[in-house]
Design an enzyme around this catalytic site. Structure first.
Site, PDB file in Angstrom:
ATOM      1  N   GLU A 329       0.845  -1.203   0.000  1.00 14.74           N
ATOM      2  CA  GLU A 329       0.000   0.000   0.000  1.00 14.74           C
ATOM      3  C   GLU A 329       0.878   1.249   0.000  1.00 14.74           C
ATOM      4  O   GLU A 329       0.675   2.181   0.772  1.00 14.74           O
ATOM      5  CB  GLU A 329      -0.943  -0.016   1.201  1.00 14.74           C
ATOM      6  CG  GLU A 329      -1.833  -1.250   1.237  1.00 14.74           C
ATOM      7  CD  GLU A 329      -2.718  -1.334   2.459  1.00 14.74           C
ATOM      8  OE1 GLU A 329      -3.879  -1.752   2.326  1.00 14.74           O
ATOM      9  OE2 GLU A 329      -2.242  -0.987   3.557  1.00 14.74           O
ATOM     10  N   CYS A 413     -10.620   0.384   7.473  1.00 15.67           N
ATOM     11  CA  CYS A 413     -10.141   1.706   7.864  1.00 15.67           C
ATOM     12  C   CYS A 413     -10.775   2.825   7.042  1.00 15.67           C
ATOM     13  O   CYS A 413     -11.028   3.916   7.563  1.00 15.67           O
ATOM     14  CB  CYS A 413      -8.624   1.757   7.754  1.00 15.67           C
ATOM     15  SG  CYS A 413      -7.974   1.146   6.187  1.00 15.67           S
TER      16      CYS A 413
END
Length: 806
Positions: A329, A413
């Protein structure tokens, strides 16, 4: 102001004397979001959807997914009650999802009293408080089962924090939620939990005590907020200690992905490039800015300035997204900005705006607001659907239909971050410094501001971002002298971004026009602002006219993915071509010549009301002989942030300028017309899309079974009709040097005979070569389907670029 009153009351209730003001602080201060009330056509409906739909939905998902139950089980364990389920949470950071939604709900309660929501949040906070251990430790996975917590947690407190335990990360979000709730309601309930926890950290870590730095940053930001509301300098000192301890020589177990993954490859003050996990990075850079502002440490400012220049000149997407690599990521290398595989996590967009807002507060320079606005209107708001019920985790700039928003995630998230950020958007419109008011963002709104001891009402009337006409009515409580600085966006000054990463293909000759009470004001810009210093009378008006032609944007030649391509922008909005609006639901085959005229109109009936861009383009296709044909058609582009609200399909931001760059629609074949299914979880559309890969490591569009390794897996074609087939070609995906996918150990073909799968009688070898089609011929069979059975190499996964059948 309600915010000021709440802050004063709540701070007085917290300690017996008012906290000492920070010796240092941001030279520019934001006008609190509670003082600004949006009534515009763009943000107000989205904020209301967030309040009425997204926040209740996210709370519901926290309950359904067991996140609330984690706190309930931890509380039972502390009371010594037997647990029917002592298994650890799915992830050790699941606690944060509830914290973030509570933060968003608190922002809502600040401006929109809601007794039902208030009571619900109180109930959630009671569950959190009950899960806190007597000394302040709060981490449900260890409290539920201290002997067998989540495998990332370690056997002892904090031992895996530099890796992935997320103990401190959880607390950072707790602190942010606690401060938001306290300022919104004046209630100490969650703040007391946060202070008890922070005091445990202060007694455990610091000079002469234990060393620590968060494996996933945000604790630093949370501690800075606690310092602001309590005046307890120990919290600021601990935030600085955590930043200063981060580095390659700090010891302890670190993440196996390497120190760059969580920005520990160098001490923070020595860093000059953005590397590693993009969300962790932006949270750290934001924390560095906070500590720099409040401690006066100029070395932090030097570092974050250098890193910002690296991002804006080499690693920023045209949508404002950051973090190009799905693996880790993470930020990619310089100019590594692929479109189809762009990761651009929604949380990274949120972090990017946190960071740019702080840099503006440090430097009072509009270029940071330019980047913030680009991200806000494009790569951030794209993270949530128009109905507020589904979310993007990655935000790609190109799709062939494999992308779709999800109602929730195992790692959730992004939805929580959306809830808290959207509720606070009004706080980004204005800022102040002494007797100077900054107008940073534009939107129909009313603001009540205290500026240099005077009360000031500001009313904006505008249809921005659809229209560049902005009227600002300035009403001080008495005639007085002060300055108003109005940002003239970079896009209105022929500057796509504050670097050479992107530029407009043409030059707009119509300038922005600024008037006060009908009289023109010269645009003598200072750091991107037009400054008007005068004696302001109640009812004075500022009229800003920002021309909004549709502009072509091109990328720096070093951005390989965007060569010979163009993006479309009007005002702050970046546009995308999407299947539902274009011929045959295809857009990746389009060519937009530089000579084509660009037009724009507002469509109130489309996607809740949006501006669209149209132009004459060419659609390319392959015929049966493999020749490319071109058909003139109308290209329609919509705001990028609104794509994928009408189901799966093609989408493209960077449109080909020349035929050689476009991807012609393939001629239909048995493979492309077949329904494809696999033993994996990923969308297999790449396998039979008919497009030719450039190499086995071509990451533009492929299918793989990662993270599954060393197993036997399959892909099946269900033919549209019974067909005679006698050969097959497979182009393997292999990301050696970048990932964990390799060509397979072996493979075979099976055909469907009734309900059974039978091996074909192969006449040639099953090849596993890279960068080519591996052709196998076999005795002809008449069948309704083929199965490609793949046995992976031990310890490696496998994948396919394209599978043809003849």
């Amino acid at each position: 102001m309600r915010f000021t009153t709440l802050l004063a009351v709540s701070t007085a209730a917290l300690i017996s004397t008012a906290p000492a003001a920070p010796q240092h602080d941001y030279p520019v201060q934001p006008v609190p979001f509670t003082a600004v009330h949006l009534s515009d056509v763009f943000w107000a409906p989205r904020i209301e959807t967030n309040r009425q739909v997204t926040i209740p939905f996210a709370f519901q998902q926290c309950e359904l997914s067991g996140r609330v139950d984690n706190f309930e089980r931890a509380a039972k364990a502390l009371r010594g009650e037997p647990l029917a389920n002592a298994n650890p949470p799915g992830y050790p950071f699941d606690d944060t999802d509830l914290y973030k939604v509570i933060e968003g709900a608190s922002y809502v309660l600040s401006v929109h009293p809601d007794p039902k929501l208030d009571a619900y949040v109180d109930g959630m906070i009671a569950k959190i408080a009950a899960a806190q251990e007597p000394d302040g430790y709060l981490y449900t996975t260890r409290t539920i089962n201290p002997q067998n917590p989540h495998r990332w947690a370690g056997k002892e407190r904090w031992e895996f924090e530099r890796d992935d335990s997320h103990e401190l990360y959880n607390l950072g979000h707790l602190y942010e939620a606690a401060v938001a709730h306290y300022q919104a309601t004046g209630k100490r309930t969650l703040l007391d939990v946060a202070i008890k926890s922070a005091n445990l950290l202060v007694s455990t870590f610091g000079p002469g005590k234990r060393s620590i730095w968060p494996g996933h940053q945000i604790t630093e930001m949370g501690l800075a907020k606690l310092y602001r509301v309590t005046g307890d300098e120990r919290y600021l000192s601990l935030a600085k200690f955590m930043l200063d301890e981060r580095g390659p020589d700090s010891g302890g177990k670190t993440n196996p992905r390497g120190l760059s993954y969580n920005q520990a490859q160098q001490h923070v003050v020595d860093q000059t490039e953005a590397v590693g996990h993009a969300v962790r990075a932006t949270y750290m850079y934001s924390g560095m800015a906070d500590v720099a502002a409040m401690s006066g440490d100029a070395s932090y400012v030097k570092a974050v300035d250098a890193i910002w220049n690296d991002v804006v000149s080499k690693k920023l997407y045209i949508t404002g997204g950051i973090g190009s690599r799905g693996s880790g990521e993470a930020f990619g290398g310089p100019y590594e900005l692929p479109n189809m595989t762009a990761y651009n996590e929604t949380c990274a967009a949120v972090g990017n705006d946190f960071w740019n807002q702080r840099l503006f507060l440090l430097h009072a320079d509009a270029r940071y607001v330019d980047v913030m606005e680009r991200t806000l209107y494009n790569g951030l708001i794209s993270g949530v659907s128009l109905d507020g019920k589904s979310f993007f985790y990655p935000n790609p700039l190109e799709s062939i239909g494999q992308h779709e928003r999800s109602p929730w995630f195992g790692v959730a998230c992004c939805p929580g971050n959306i809830t808290r950020f959207l509720a606070s958007v009004p706080g980004y419109l204005y800022a102040q410094q002494g007797d100077t008011l900054y107008v940073n963002l534009f939107g129909g709104s009313t603001a009540d501001i205290t500026l240099g001891g005077r009360r000031l009402k500001i009313v904006q009337q505008t249809r921005y971002p659809w229209d560049g006409a902005v009227k600002i009515v300035v009403t001080p409580d008495r005639a007085s002298d002060f300055s108003v600085k109005v940002r003239i966006p970079g896009w209105a000054r022929n500057e796509a971004v504050p670097s050479d990463l992107y530029r407009f293909l043409d030059t707009a000759n119509e300038p922005a026009v600024l008037k006060v009470n009908g009289a023109s004001v010269p645009l003598a810009l200072d750091k991107g602002y037009a400054t008007m210093t005068r004696r302001w009378q109640p009812g004075d008006t500022i009229d800003l006219a920002l021309p909004m032609p549709v502009r072509r944007v091109i990328a720096n030649e070093r951005v390989e993915a965007d060569r010979d391509r163009v993006a479309l922008q009007r005002g702050p909005i970046v546009f995308a071509a999407e299947g539902p609006d274009n011929a045959n639901h295809r857009v990746r085959n389009l060519v937009l010549p530089d000579s084509a005229t660009l037009a724009s109109e507002f469509r109130p009936d489309l996607l809740n009301g949006v501006q669209i861009v149209t132009a004459k383009a060419r659609g390319l296709a392959r015929n049966q002989r493999g020749e490319t044909t071109a058909t003139e058609q109308t290209l329609v582009a919509i705001p990028y942030s609104t794509w994928s609200n009408r189901g799966r399909g093609e989408m493209e931001v960077w449109i080909a300028r020349r035929d050689a760059t476009a991807r012609p629609t393939p001629y239909p074949t048995l493979a492309t017309m077949s329904a494809v299914t696999t033993s994996g979880r990923k969308n297999p559309r790449a396998v039979n899309d008919g497009e030719e890969p450039s190499a086995s490591n071509d990451a533009s569009f492929y299918f793989d079974w990662w993270p599954t390794r060393g197993t036997t897996e399959w892909i099946e074609y269900a033919f549209p009709m019974s067909s005679s087939v006698s050969s097959s070609e497979v182009y393997w995906f292999d990301d050696t040097g970048r990932g964990e996918v390799r060509v397979p150990q072996s493979w075979r073909l099976l055909y469907k005979d009734g309900t059974e799968w039978k091996p074909v009688d192969a006449k040639s070898a099953y090849g596993t070569g890279k960068d080519k089609y591996n052709v196998v011929s076999f005795t002809p069979v008449t069948t309704t389907g083929l199965r490609l059975e793949v046995t992976m190499q031990p310890q490696w996964s496998a994948g396919v670029q394209e599978w043809k059948v003849k």
